[in-house]
Design an enzyme around this catalytic site. Structure first.
Site, short mmCIF file in Angstrom:
data_model
loop_
_atom_site.label_atom_id
_atom_site.label_comp_id
_atom_site.label_asym_id
_atom_site.label_seq_id
_atom_site.Cartn_x
_atom_site.Cartn_y
_atom_site.Cartn_z
N ASP A 80 0.87 -1.33 -0.27
CA ASP A 80 -0.18 -0.16 -0.55
C ASP A 80 0.67 1.74 0.36
O ASP A 80 0.36 2.39 0.65
CB ASP A 80 -0.54 -0.05 1.50
CG ASP A 80 -1.88 -1.02 1.32
OD1 ASP A 80 -2.02 -1.08 0.56
OD2 ASP A 80 -2.09 -1.59 2.43
N LYS B 82 2.28 2.59 -4.65
CA LYS B 82 3.05 1.78 -6.47
C LYS B 82 2.09 2.37 -7.49
O LYS B 82 2.02 2.44 -8.58
CB LYS B 82 3.10 -0.12 -6.10
CG LYS B 82 3.93 -0.22 -5.19
CD LYS B 82 4.24 -1.51 -4.70
CE LYS B 82 3.10 -2.38 -4.01
NZ LYS B 82 2.39 -1.98 -3.15
N GLY C 221 -4.40 -4.69 -4.40
CA GLY C 221 -4.90 -3.63 -4.88
C GLY C 221 -4.91 -2.47 -4.87
O GLY C 221 -3.95 -2.09 -3.89
N HIS C 222 -4.52 -2.11 -6.20
CA HIS C 222 -3.88 -0.66 -6.62
C HIS C 222 -5.15 0.23 -6.59
O HIS C 222 -6.22 -0.30 -7.06
CB HIS C 222 -2.79 -0.78 -8.03
CG HIS C 222 -1.78 -1.40 -7.96
ND1 HIS C 222 -0.95 -1.53 -6.85
CD2 HIS C 222 -1.30 -2.76 -9.00
CE1 HIS C 222 -0.05 -2.21 -7.17
NE2 HIS C 222 -0.30 -2.38 -8.15
N GLN D 208 2.16 -6.24 -2.74
CA GLN D 208 2.55 -6.30 -1.20
C GLN D 208 3.19 -5.48 -1.40
O GLN D 208 4.31 -4.46 -2.34
CB GLN D 208 2.05 -7.33 -1.15
CG GLN D 208 1.01 -8.02 -1.30
CD GLN D 208 0.56 -9.12 -2.21
OE1 GLN D 208 1.48 -9.47 -2.51
NE2 GLN D 208 -0.85 -9.64 -2.24
#
Ligand code: GDP
Length: 422
Positions: free
Chosen positions: A12, A15, A39-40, A222
């Site tokens: 988080d 990225k 999740g992005h 991650q």
């Protein structure tokens, strides 16, 4: 140029934004590990897109996006993501490629994830998406891959084999009724029909891209301290999140990788359980969580927040071979009277300048802080390093000195324009 993007903390880090910006400059974007536990969040023209499996590069016209062999794929989630993109007017049809060697998440993986976490006294904070059990099957050599899904006979054989053993375990160990072959078989044959057009030998496709001088971006999910080997085990994810994972998870050989960009938040966050030496005290933690909107993109779980930990990030620089660093969310530190940077840990009178691997040391580590003055006013919208308040500049320089690596990107807001390139 072939670039790996890797998180230097517990994920988080932001990225998604760096990947989004760099995707514009490359030809191919490839995810190399993880699953839909990642999740992005990417904000483009005010619209927010959340990606779990498909590289966010898909938002850029003409870019080829690959899901590498190192990723584990939940076909239902992938199809939902494809449908979501189509609704937003983005057609991934010819640009999305899925490795035929990627492993499939099956219903029993998801349920096993939940049942095992429920039974644990020390929870590891899994997202319950079946990622860990899927990787475990891969290593146990009973996993089912995309290429198997596309061959109904092979798929049926492997599924039967798995259910024979797993149903017994589900019944006897977990008191769960187990799974029906026909139901899963029918469901997955439906997925096969919808996904077959996307599946190919992505290692070959990437090799051809390299040979034609195309630029590839390797998208890590991650972060380093969630890596299965180098993370704060067992509070980690089940894959190799570090830059080395980019080669293994795509089939592109390490000598083709030119650059590794590490992404770090200007402070630290972590979702779920596990040690966190620089964690803020409760009240300040809640304040900073709200200020930074620190809630998980995948699960909505509140993130724990803390000061920047240079002991951790220095280790990440070493393990990943980071050549450039992107520092994100500097704006969230706006208005603080002073800011702390962890430069070492103390445990039982001993000073640790390197990241300790002994869990009792990390759990009991008392951070040694350098305190620097904060700045007044907002950094959002600042386009040049010299435009930052003097104290913000000296905070960044201090980090650079501690980490011994070059800062290439400073992010001062979620929009693409809120980015300083050095
Ligand atoms: P990732 O998994 O590393 O991509 O991180 P996430 O996408 O979960 O978290 C990044 C979040 O922070 C997203 O909501 C971004 O829009 C936001 N973000 C990224 N960079 C910045 C920044 O510099 N400032 C602020 N305020 N938000 C940012």
């Amino acid at each position: 140029m072939n670039i790996v993007i890797v998180g230097t903390q517990w994920g988080d880090e932001g990225k998604g934004k760096v990947i989004d910006i760099l995707s514009e400059k490359v030809d191919v974007v490839v995810r190399y590990q993880g699953g839909n536990n990642a999740g992005h969040t990417v904000v483009v023209d005010g619209a927010e897109y959340i990606f779990h499996l498909i590289p966010s590069g898909i938002l850029h016209k003409g870019k080829v996006c690959c899901i590498g062999n190192g990723v584990v794929v939940d076909p239902e989630v992938l199809l939902q993501e494809i449908a979501g993109l189509e609704r937003a007017g983005i057609r991934p049809a010819r640009r999305l490629k899925i490795s035929d060697l990627a492993h499939l998440i099956l219903p029993y993986h998801r349920i096993l994830d939940q049942l095992r976490e429920m039974k644990r006294t020390h929870k590891i904070g899994t997202t319950n998406r079946g990622i860990g059990p899927c990787y475990a099957d891969k290593i146990n050599r009973c996993g089912i891959r995309m290429v198997d899904l596309l061959n109904s006979r092979v798929f049926a054989d492997k599924l039967k084999d798995n259910l024979r053993e797993k149903n017994e375990i589900f019944r006897k160990v977990y008191g769960h009724p187990g799974f029906d072959f026909n139901k899963i078989y029918r469901q997955y044959m439906g997925y096969a029909a919808k996904l077959s057009g996307y599946v190919c030998n992505t290692a070959l496709l990437l090799d051809e891209a390299v040979n034609r001088g195309k630029d590839i971006l390797f998208e890590g999910a991650q972060g380093t301290f969630l890596d299965i080997d180098f993370g704060t085990y067992p509070f980690v994810t089940s894959s190799s999140t570090v830059s080395g994972g980019a080669a293994v998870g795509t089939g592109v050989s390490p000598d083709k990788i030119d650059k590794v960009i590490g992404v770090a938040k200007a402070y630290t966050t972590r979702v779920g359980e596990g040690p966190f030496p620089t964690e803020f005290p409760a009240r300040f933690g809640t304040f900073m969580r709200d200020k930074g909107s620190e809630f998980g993109a995948t699960t909505g779980r509140p993130r724990r927040c803390g000061w920047f930990d240079s002991v951790m990030v220095r280790e990440a620089v070493m393990i990943n071979g980071i050549t450039d660093l992107a520092v994100m969310k500097l704006d969230i530190l706006d208005g603080l009277k002073s800011i702390k940077i962890c430069v070492a840990y103390k445990y039982k009178g001993k000073v640790f300048r390197e990241f300790p691997h002994d869990a009792s040391v990390i759990n009991g580590a008392v951070p040694v802080y350098k305190e620097v003055p904060g700045w007044r006013g907002a950094v959002a919208g600042v386009a040049k390093f010299n435009g930052l308040p003097a104290n913000a500049r000296s905070y960044i320089s201090r980090l650079q000195d501690l980490l011994g690596t070059k800062m290439s990107i400073i992010s001062v807001g979620c929009a693409r324009k809120d980015t300083i390139f050095l």
